[in-house]
Design a protein around this motif. Sequence first.
Motif, PDB file in Angstrom:
ATOM      1  N   THR A  28       0.853  -1.180   0.000  1.00  0.00           N
ATOM      2  CA  THR A  28       0.000   0.000   0.000  1.00  0.00           C
ATOM      3  C   THR A  28       0.890   1.230   0.000  1.00  0.00           C
ATOM      4  N   LEU A  29       0.744   2.060  -1.016  1.00  0.00           N
ATOM      5  CA  LEU A  29       1.501   3.304  -1.120  1.00  0.00           C
ATOM      6  C   LEU A  29       0.567   4.464  -0.770  1.00  0.00           C
ATOM      7  N   SER A  30       1.054   5.396   0.050  1.00  0.00           N
ATOM      8  CA  SER A  30       0.238   6.538   0.468  1.00  0.00           C
ATOM      9  C   SER A  30       0.998   7.839   0.249  1.00  0.00           C
ATOM     10  N   HIS A  31       0.362   8.769  -0.441  1.00  0.00           N
ATOM     11  CA  HIS A  31       0.909  10.110  -0.684  1.00  0.00           C
ATOM     12  C   HIS A  31       0.297  11.038   0.363  1.00  0.00           C
ATOM     13  N   VAL A  32       1.119  11.525   1.294  1.00  0.00           N
ATOM     14  CA  VAL A  32       0.653  12.258   2.472  1.00  0.00           C
ATOM     15  C   VAL A  32       1.223  13.672   2.453  1.00  0.00           C
ATOM     16  N   VAL A  33       0.374  14.656   2.686  1.00  0.00           N
ATOM     17  CA  VAL A  33       0.808  16.051   2.770  1.00  0.00           C
ATOM     18  C   VAL A  33       0.569  16.544   4.193  1.00  0.00           C
ATOM     19  N   LEU A  34       1.666  16.858   4.887  1.00  0.00           N
ATOM     20  CA  LEU A  34       1.622  17.275   6.286  1.00  0.00           C
ATOM     21  C   LEU A  34       1.953  18.761   6.387  1.00  0.00           C
ATOM     22  N   PRO A  35       0.979  19.619   6.682  1.00  0.00           N
ATOM     23  CA  PRO A  35       1.275  21.056   6.801  1.00  0.00           C
ATOM     24  C   PRO A  35       2.022  21.351   8.108  1.00  0.00           C
ATOM     25  N   LEU A  36       2.903  22.348   8.049  1.00  0.00           N
ATOM     26  CA  LEU A  36       3.560  22.834   9.251  1.00  0.00           C
ATOM     27  C   LEU A  36       2.655  23.853   9.936  1.00  0.00           C
ATOM     28  N   ASP A  37       2.722  23.912  11.256  1.00  0.00           N
ATOM     29  CA  ASP A  37       1.916  24.891  11.989  1.00  0.00           C
ATOM     30  C   ASP A  37       2.290  26.311  11.582  1.00  0.00           C
ATOM     31  N   ASN A  38       3.601  26.539  11.374  1.00  0.00           N
ATOM     32  CA  ASN A  38       4.085  27.849  10.956  1.00  0.00           C
ATOM     33  C   ASN A  38       5.181  27.657   9.912  1.00  0.00           C
ATOM     34  N   PRO A  39       5.091  28.310   8.754  1.00  0.00           N
ATOM     35  CA  PRO A  39       6.151  28.191   7.748  1.00  0.00           C
ATOM     36  C   PRO A  39       7.497  28.644   8.315  1.00  0.00           C
ATOM     37  N   VAL A  40       8.567  28.016   7.821  1.00  0.00           N
ATOM     38  CA  VAL A  40       9.912  28.355   8.288  1.00  0.00           C
ATOM     39  C   VAL A  40      10.786  28.739   7.103  1.00  0.00           C
ATOM     40  N   SER A  41      11.823  29.535   7.396  1.00  0.00           N
ATOM     41  CA  SER A  41      12.740  29.998   6.362  1.00  0.00           C
ATOM     42  C   SER A  41      14.172  29.734   6.781  1.00  0.00           C
ATOM     43  N   ASP A  42      14.958  29.190   5.851  1.00  0.00           N
ATOM     44  CA  ASP A  42      16.394  29.089   6.060  1.00  0.00           C
ATOM     45  C   ASP A  42      17.075  30.042   5.089  1.00  0.00           C
ATOM     46  N   ALA A  43      18.390  29.916   4.935  1.00  0.00           N
ATOM     47  CA  ALA A  43      19.128  30.870   4.118  1.00  0.00           C
ATOM     48  C   ALA A  43      18.720  30.830   2.659  1.00  0.00           C
ATOM     49  N   LYS A  44      18.239  29.701   2.168  1.00  0.00           N
ATOM     50  CA  LYS A  44      17.824  29.599   0.766  1.00  0.00           C
ATOM     51  C   LYS A  44      16.636  30.501   0.473  1.00  0.00           C
ATOM     52  N   VAL A  45      15.831  30.763   1.488  1.00  0.00           N
ATOM     53  CA  VAL A  45      14.693  31.667   1.322  1.00  0.00           C
ATOM     54  C   VAL A  45      15.171  33.112   1.327  1.00  0.00           C
ATOM     55  N   LEU A  46      16.045  33.456   2.260  1.00  0.00           N
ATOM     56  CA  LEU A  46      16.507  34.831   2.363  1.00  0.00           C
ATOM     57  C   LEU A  46      17.358  35.262   1.179  1.00  0.00           C
ATOM     58  N   THR A  47      17.990  34.313   0.504  1.00  0.00           N
ATOM     59  CA  THR A  47      18.748  34.644  -0.704  1.00  0.00           C
ATOM     60  C   THR A  47      17.890  34.560  -1.959  1.00  0.00           C
ATOM     61  N   GLY A  48      16.592  34.261  -1.811  1.00  0.00           N
ATOM     62  CA  GLY A  48      15.669  34.278  -2.931  1.00  0.00           C
ATOM     63  C   GLY A  48      15.644  33.013  -3.766  1.00  0.00           C
ATOM     64  N   ARG A  49      16.286  31.946  -3.308  1.00  0.00           N
ATOM     65  CA  ARG A  49      16.364  30.731  -4.115  1.00  0.00           C
ATOM     66  C   ARG A  49      15.196  29.778  -3.894  1.00  0.00           C
ATOM     67  N   GLN A  50      14.544  29.881  -2.745  1.00  0.00           N
ATOM     68  CA  GLN A  50      13.403  29.019  -2.472  1.00  0.00           C
ATOM     69  C   GLN A  50      12.351  29.803  -1.707  1.00  0.00           C
ATOM     70  N   LYS A  51      11.138  29.266  -1.673  1.00  0.00           N
ATOM     71  CA  LYS A  51      10.058  29.851  -0.899  1.00  0.00           C
ATOM     72  C   LYS A  51      10.072  29.269   0.518  1.00  0.00           C
ATOM     73  N   PRO A  52       9.431  29.931   1.473  1.00  0.00           N
ATOM     74  CA  PRO A  52       9.362  29.361   2.822  1.00  0.00           C
ATOM     75  C   PRO A  52       8.762  27.956   2.805  1.00  0.00           C
ATOM     76  N   LEU A  53       9.223  27.133   3.724  1.00  0.00           N
ATOM     77  CA  LEU A  53       8.740  25.753   3.810  1.00  0.00           C
ATOM     78  C   LEU A  53       7.454  25.725   4.628  1.00  0.00           C
ATOM     79  N   SER A  54       6.375  25.249   4.025  1.00  0.00           N
ATOM     80  CA  SER A  54       5.076  25.255   4.691  1.00  0.00           C
ATOM     81  C   SER A  54       4.492  23.869   4.896  1.00  0.00           C
TER      82      SER A  54
END
Length: 373
Positions: free
Chosen positions: A9-35
Amino acid sequence: MPDAIRHLTLSHVVLPLDNPVSDAKVLTGRQKPLSETVLLFVEVLTEDGHRGMGFSYSKRAGGPAQFTHLREIAEVAIGQDPSDIAKIYESLMWAGASVGRSGVATQAVAALDVALWDLKARRADLPLAKLLGAHRDSCRVYNTSGGFLQAGVEEIKEKATASLEAGIGAIKIKVGQPDWRTDLDRVAALKDHLGDVPLMVDANQQWDRARARRMCRELEQHDLVWIEEPLDAWDAVGHADLSRTFDTPIAAGEMLTSVGEHMALIDAGYRGIVQPDAPRIGGITPFLRFATLAAHAGLALAPHFAMEIHLHLAAAYPTEPWVEHFEWLAPLFEEKPEIRDGRMWVPDRPGLGFTLTQRMRDLTKETASIGRP
């Protein structure tokens, strides 16, 4: 007659974070906040009634691709002896050979590989660490989830204090901001707050070689446990050079998705701390292959994320490792890891020692049934 894999049985699960977080990749514009974290779960059933559970994951992109790829190739595992994990792993890699032997291909196979190891340990009525051959019953544990860059210094201090009060033994914070002076101020503030508590920093690949050398030199004064991913994850030569130049250990490897990519670090003369991630490298089978080579090279180990898996693998490593604490996946499992005295303790339950919750079922976006129920 040997046992055989009957159903997956394969399951595709999407788990939201309570609050999005940002690392350096977000502050340098390379990625969006992780949600959210997207997971691929695999549940295995054999003809003799044995069961196993494993998972892989992705962040920001790749989750649907993992699910689709494994759904396409998993049929080759049906009918095989679940004890023959390495053989099954190779058959899956050959089934998906046209897309390569790293990245999404290995991450998709990882979920099934982990499930087979969980099944094997459950059938033996042993925790996975004991099946592998444990060197210890607990591992040093540090927290990362409270140290992201969207949080101010006072918030990080509060979260660090809460982690220590919960029994966690060390703290990691994010660095790698566009203004390097801000990084140094935050590190100094946290070091002053923590005192003798071990502290790590993680630049998430956002420095070039020149900036990394300057920052490593500035950070030497703080007696950090390690400086993580100061360079692009695939810059093996650069990481090796830093690891031989500075007293503070350099940590790398979490983003790499094959044994070969990890071996490039060793081949370049790397002397730091390796951070293989079982769901990313392709599962427990390739993780163990690389861990043997890393131990032979005398490298320390600190697996990335997925503490529910890595606690067992770290406990089986010859030298004292670290395990990374993230509470993000807690809603998916009935059990919680035991943490006290700065260490995470291997559960005495068989296999990984975790069972899936109804919350995991509720978060499932798509399932695939393969084989005979």
